[in-house]
Design a protein around this motif. Structure first.
Motif, PDB file in Angstrom:
ATOM      1  N   GLY A   1       1.241   7.341  -1.176  1.00 63.28           N
ATOM      2  CA  GLY A   1       2.166   6.388  -1.765  1.00 63.28           C
ATOM      3  C   GLY A   1       1.465   5.048  -1.945  1.00 63.28           C
TER       4      GLY A   1
ATOM      5  N   TYR B   1       5.374  -1.130  -6.175  1.00 62.06           N
ATOM      6  CA  TYR B   1       5.877   0.043  -6.852  1.00 62.06           C
ATOM      7  C   TYR B   1       4.702   0.904  -7.317  1.00 62.06           C
ATOM      8  CZ  TYR B   1       4.910  -2.863 -10.959  1.00 62.06           C
ATOM      9  OH  TYR B   1       4.311  -3.667 -11.878  1.00 62.06           O
TER      10      TYR B   1
ATOM     11  N   GLU C   1       8.149   5.314  -6.478  1.00 65.42           N
ATOM     12  CA  GLU C   1       8.803   4.547  -5.426  1.00 65.42           C
ATOM     13  C   GLU C   1       8.696   3.053  -5.683  1.00 65.42           C
ATOM     14  OE1 GLU C   1       6.967   5.313  -1.699  1.00 65.42           O
ATOM     15  OE2 GLU C   1       4.998   4.596  -2.302  1.00 65.42           O
TER      16      GLU C   1
ATOM     17  N   GLY D   1       6.844  11.803  -7.378  1.00 67.23           N
ATOM     18  CA  GLY D   1       7.932  10.862  -7.568  1.00 67.23           C
ATOM     19  C   GLY D   1       7.406   9.470  -7.830  1.00 67.23           C
TER      20      GLY D   1
ATOM     21  N   ILE E   1       9.062  -0.286  -3.137  1.00 72.48           N
ATOM     22  CA  ILE E   1       9.146  -0.648  -1.729  1.00 72.48           C
ATOM     23  C   ILE E   1       9.139  -2.163  -1.589  1.00 72.48           C
ATOM     24  CG2 ILE E   1       7.987  -0.495   0.512  1.00 72.48           C
ATOM     25  CD1 ILE E   1       6.802   2.106  -0.308  1.00 72.48           C
TER      26      ILE E   1
ATOM     27  N   GLU F   1       3.070  -0.456   5.277  1.00 75.24           N
ATOM     28  CA  GLU F   1       4.481  -0.662   4.982  1.00 75.24           C
ATOM     29  C   GLU F   1       5.104  -1.752   5.829  1.00 75.24           C
ATOM     30  OE1 GLU F   1       5.873   3.742   3.442  1.00 75.24           O
ATOM     31  OE2 GLU F   1       6.193   3.213   5.542  1.00 75.24           O
TER      32      GLU F   1
ATOM     33  N   ARG G   1       4.172   8.379  -6.092  1.00 71.53           N
ATOM     34  CA  ARG G   1       3.995   8.964  -4.775  1.00 71.53           C
ATOM     35  C   ARG G   1       3.985  10.484  -4.930  1.00 71.53           C
ATOM     36  NH1 ARG G   1       8.758   7.755  -0.840  1.00 71.53           N
ATOM     37  NH2 ARG G   1       8.026   9.667   0.155  1.00 71.53           N
TER      38      ARG G   1
END
Length: 958
Positions: free
Chosen positions: A656, A629, A594, A592, A596, A689, A632
């Motif tokens: 990720g 970005y 992502e 995928g 964030i 994160e 992931r």
């Protein structure tokens, strides 16, 4: 196909006159029915005749060509199948379905009507082939082929059936054809199945999309709901079939719709939700409007409003039947809401009131409810009371209900005339040739001469007698009771006869295994060690062996343990262990992209740093925001049943932009073929994160554990673990002190646990005792030297009125040595819903003040308290869990919590720091555990902390 059983004259006569659908032979794949047809006088298509069947059976036996012949009768939709099983017979072994890996093996076994202990029958194989074909076509594989192959296993005298499956391509949906409705309605319904709302309901049938049987079922229900919304409450939608076109590989779906008349149902005088209407009124359940269904709906509405406390409610109805539209109007006059202050039982002498109340659906009012009352509930209560008394031997009992309406409040009394109780005059046991009467139950039989006659006592005797025979190897034993009155003038003295059919006592012959390929035989042998050659074959041994095979994770996806043949007259039978091995390798992955946002306001209002309990942050706390970005992905590989020993290996990884982690696990459930279970794991994570810190954690551990008692209540484990935690980019400098940002732990641990609780989620009785000792030493690679002890003793006891008294004592000691310290991650913390309920989470014990400023800039004079933990823990918890009688599953809890976390080991400042907490709580049982609401009050309040705390969670506090 039912299992073969000995047939008596009574059994045969029960089929007299039924149509014989087929006459077949089974067990001998080398024979055709035509070879014994001249001996058979009972023919297919004729009425069943016990005489003809017996003559046929005798003729086959006396032909001298077969060692034995068994008769098997199978009820059929159109009559009965007559099967002659020729011995020595070949029995069905295993089914295999190569090419059908898309479906679970257990599902295919179910579809093919697999029957254990069935003799080989060529006709059955053909029927099983057709069942599989129907199933595959139903799932969209219209071109599928199934070719059965019979493989005879001479070593075990079984026939394994291999159904070679070629699914070919799965079909796609074609067009929708709706018959039975007007062209306009058909077009509208067709469009409804392709809308966005149909997609949300999983009911969208769109040309070119993959054929899915569940989608068709959803579409069927969706069309009925759409018609019901238009007023066609009695509409009926049925799938008539799927028309497959091989040239396009598409299937047109055909529905037959019977719209029925439009039915207008109006409720006046009260409001009812749509789902309540559907549950109460027959018109919403597809039942046509007629006088009977209208009255049924009126009674249902009346009972509904009476059960809500409107005991004087009245329901009137008007109806008008037209050619295109039926109208039904229910007018409800609820009157005033009242209560049920009392439900009385008068005249009961032999059955306690509490027992009677448990059988009465009426409920008295309380502060949360007006109670439950309706005329139907009164009638049901009378029936239940009579049935209870009759089961206890009061055959002449009479129960009369009286309803007193006192200003609207309802008092219901049940006047019971018990009558004379039936007494056992004599008890005879017929057919028990093996065991003396005293051996049937540990304390003898419940029913006896001179004692009251009770059907519940008979059922208790039946259970104990049959259990005794099954445990002794009498697998076909049966029990029947007859009770006759002594005479016409003495109806209350009963002569009871227990008729027992013992059947043969079966001993275990050989223990054979079918289906094993990769798994080592030793693993299976240890699972089925409840079976022993030349020992009685018991039902519990068979069930236990089968259960143990299923207990293995990832080894077998299907297992059965049965006698090879149905028990008829034989006294020795082989036990067959049938297994199907699960898939060895499993791979799952995902990819995928992502985006964030790291920073900004902390959404949860808390931050959880590794090694520190969650800490609340000021509502205005902010950090600089950055957006990241990138791609992931996740990957997981599992290898089951390694080396055929049940070992498993798994590897998981996630990557990720700001978070990367991986883990590996290796589990050996039979460490060197011992009772020890070993687990080895390694994990790594790098996480950036959180805007307040970044972390890097490494963990490796090896553990062996086993149960050390027969009941598996006592467990011991030994573990070595190594962990390394590094914190960087710490925005709030004092949140984690420098010495706790880089910690290595090398831990040797030993644990003993005894758990005799009846239910770990909601214990009513039993004990939980656990003690663990951990040692960290720099000589083993640790950065600190300390030892740690944690222990708990919990005791649960159920007392009068099902009140449960729960008590727990928890102790923790952490002591450094060699001038070292206990790191923050290993300190003790307390406070919260599971410890001291007069404190917020981890709000008890030593605290320190930390300045928290936006973006980590000091000097803002904004402080929060952060738990600093302690080296000693003492917690005393005691609860009285009291069930409330007016609501099943609801309970009240009164509790006391005492103790605290203390900075150092010893009794320094013990008295001044010890905290007392009391409170009340509510519990409501759910399938996942009790919902818990607690209000705790601290009797030793601490400045800056509210002395009253509220907690809502799932599960008991301890």
């Amino acid at each position: 196909m039912p299992k073969t059983a000995p047939f008596t004259e009574d059994t045969l006569s029960s089929y007299e006159g039924q149509t014989v659908t087929r006459v077949e032979i089974a067990g001998r794949p080398d024979l055709q029915f035509s070879q014994i047809a001249p001996l058979i006088t009972q023919h297919a298509g004729e009425s069943f005749s016990a005489d003809k069947v017996q003559q046929s059976l005798q003729a086959v036996k006396t032909s001298g060509k077969y060692k034995e012949v068994q008769l098997q009768l199978t009820p059929d939709a159109s009559g009965v199948r007559v099967i002659f099983v020729l011995e020595p017979a070949v029995y069905i072994g295993l089914f295999e379905f190569p090419g059908a890996q898309n479906f679970a093996y257990s599902r295919l076994v179910q579809v093919s009507n697999y029957e254990a202990q069935a003799p080989y029958n060529a006709e059955d194989v053909k029927r099983e082939q057709q069942s599989l074909l129907r199933f595959f076509r139903q799932e969209g594989y219209f071109q599928a082929t199934v070719d059965p192959e019979v493989k005879f296993d001479a070593d075990h005298d079984v026939a394994n059936i291999v159904f070679h499956v070629d699914l070919k391509h799965r079909a796609e949906f074609g067009s929708i054809v709706i018959a039975g409705a007007t062209p306009e309605d058909s077009a509208k319904l067709n469009h409804d199945l392709q809308t966005f709302w149909a997609r949300l309901h999983g009911a969208a049938i769109r040309p070119g999309k993959r054929y899915n049987h569940s989608t068709i079922n959803h579409a069927n229900n969706y069309l009925e709901k759409r018609l019901a919304k238009q007023g066609n409450l009695a509409a009926d939608v049925k799938l008539s079939g799927a028309e497959y076109h091989a040239s396009t590989n598409r299937a047109d779906i055909h529905f037959i719709v019977k719209t029925g008349p439009v039915i207008d149902v109006e409720i006046k005088g009260a409001h009812l939700f749509s789902w309540t209407r559907k549950n109460l009124l027959p018109m919403y359940q597809g039942i046509p409007v007629d006088d009977e269904s209208i009255e049924e709906g009126r009674q249902a509405l009346l009972s509904y409003f009476q059960s809500k406390g409107y005991f004087n409610a009245a329901v009137g109805v008007q109806s008008n039947a037209g050619t295109q539209r039926d109208t039904v109007v229910y007018t409800i006059n609820k009157e005033k809401k009242h209560r049920v202050p009392d439900v009385q039982f008068i005249g009961n002498k032999n059955i306690a009131e509490d027992e009677l109340r448990s059988h009465v659906p009426l409920q008295e009012s309380h502060f949360l409810s007006h109670g439950k009352y309706s005329e139907k509930l009164v009638r049901d209560s009378v029936k239940n009371i009579k049935a209870l008394y009759q089961s206890e031997g009061f055959s002449d009992v009479a129960v009369v209900s009286k309803v007193k309406n006192d200003g609207g409040d309802i008092t219901v009394s049940f006047h019971i005339t018990e009558g004379q109780r039936d007494i056992v005059r004599s008890l005879t046991i017929d057919g028990a040739d093996t065991f003396p009467r005293k051996d049937f139950a540990p304390d003898g039989l419940k029913l006896a001469e001179g004692k009251p006659y009770s059907q519940s006592l008979v059922e208790s005797d039946r259970a104990s007698i049959i259990a005794h025979y099954l445990q002794a190897g009498y697998l076909t034993s049966s029990f029947r009771q007859t009770a006759t009155v002594a005479s016409k003038n003495d109806r209350h003295h009963i002569d009871v006869v227990y008729h027992i059919y013992e059947g043969p006592r079966v001993y275990t012959g050989a223990i054979e295994t079918l289906g094993r390929s990769h798994t080592q035989q030793r693993l299976i042998d240890e699972d089925v060690n409840t079976l022993h050659a030349d020992a009685p074959m018991t039902e519990s041994a068979l069930l236990t062996a089968e259960s143990r095979l299923y207990n293995h994770t990832g080894i077998f996806d299907w297992a059965e343990v049965d006698p090879k043949r149905s028990i008829t007259t034989q006294t020795k039978e082989d036990a067959v262990v049938k297994v199907h091995e699960a898939q060895l390798n499993q791979i799952t992955y995902g990819l995928g992209f992502e985006v964030i946002n790291r920073g900004g306001s902390i959404p949860s209002g808390t931050v959880s740093v590794p090694g520190l309990p969650p800490v609340g942050l000021p509502s205005n706390f902010q950090t600089s925001q950055q957006t990241f970005y990138g791609p992931r992905g996740s990957f997981q590989y599992t290898r089951n049943n390694m080396r055929g020993k049940g070992e498993s290996f798994s590897f998981t990884a996630f990557a990720g932009r700001l978070d990367q982690r991986g883990a590996m696990y290796y589990i050996d459930p039979n460490f060197f073929w011992s009772k020890w279970r070993s687990t080895f794991s390694i994990s790594y994570e790098k996480n950036e994160e959180n805007p307040i810190y970044s972390s890097q954690q490494e963990l490796g551990s090896y553990q062996v554990q086993r149960t050390i008692d027969h009941a598996k209540a006592d467990t011991v484990f030994f573990r070595y673990s190594f962990s390394k935690t590094n914190l960087t980019r710490v925005l709030i400098q004092d949140l984690v002190l420098p010495q706790d940002r880089n910690v290595r732990l090398s831990t040797l641990a030993a644990n003993f646990t005894r758990d005799t609780r009846d239910n770990p989620l909601d214990a009513h009785k039993g004990m939980l005792d656990t003690v663990e000792i951990d040692v960290n030493d720099t000589h083993l690679g640790s950065s600190v030297d300390f030892a740690k002890l944690t222990a708990q003793a919990a005791y649960y006891k159920s007392s009068v009125r099902k009140i449960v008294f729960a008590n727990s004592l928890r102790i923790g000691l952490a002591q450094p040595y060699s001038n070292s310290r206990v790191p923050l991650s290993e300190a003790f913390f307390t406070g919260g819903g599971n410890t001291l309920r007069g404190y917020p989470l981890d709000g008890a014990g030593p605290q320190r003040s930390v300045e928290v400023c936006p973006n980590g800039q000091p000097g803002c004079n904004q402080f929060i308290n952060v738990p600093s933990g302690g080296n000693e823990l003492l917690l005393v918890n005691s609860e009285a869990r009291i069930p409330l009688p007016f609501k099943k599953g609801l309970g009240l809890v009164v509790f006391y919590d005492g103790g605290n976390v203390f900075p150092n080991v010893g009794f320094h400042n013990f008295t001044s720091l010890y905290s007392n907490n009391v409170g009340l709580g509510l519990r409501y049982n759910t399938p996942v555990g009790p919902v818990r609401v607690d209000i705790g009050h601290n009797l030793n309040p601490v400045q800056g902390i509210n002395s009253t705390q509220y907690f809502v969670s799932i599960g008991q506090a301890f």
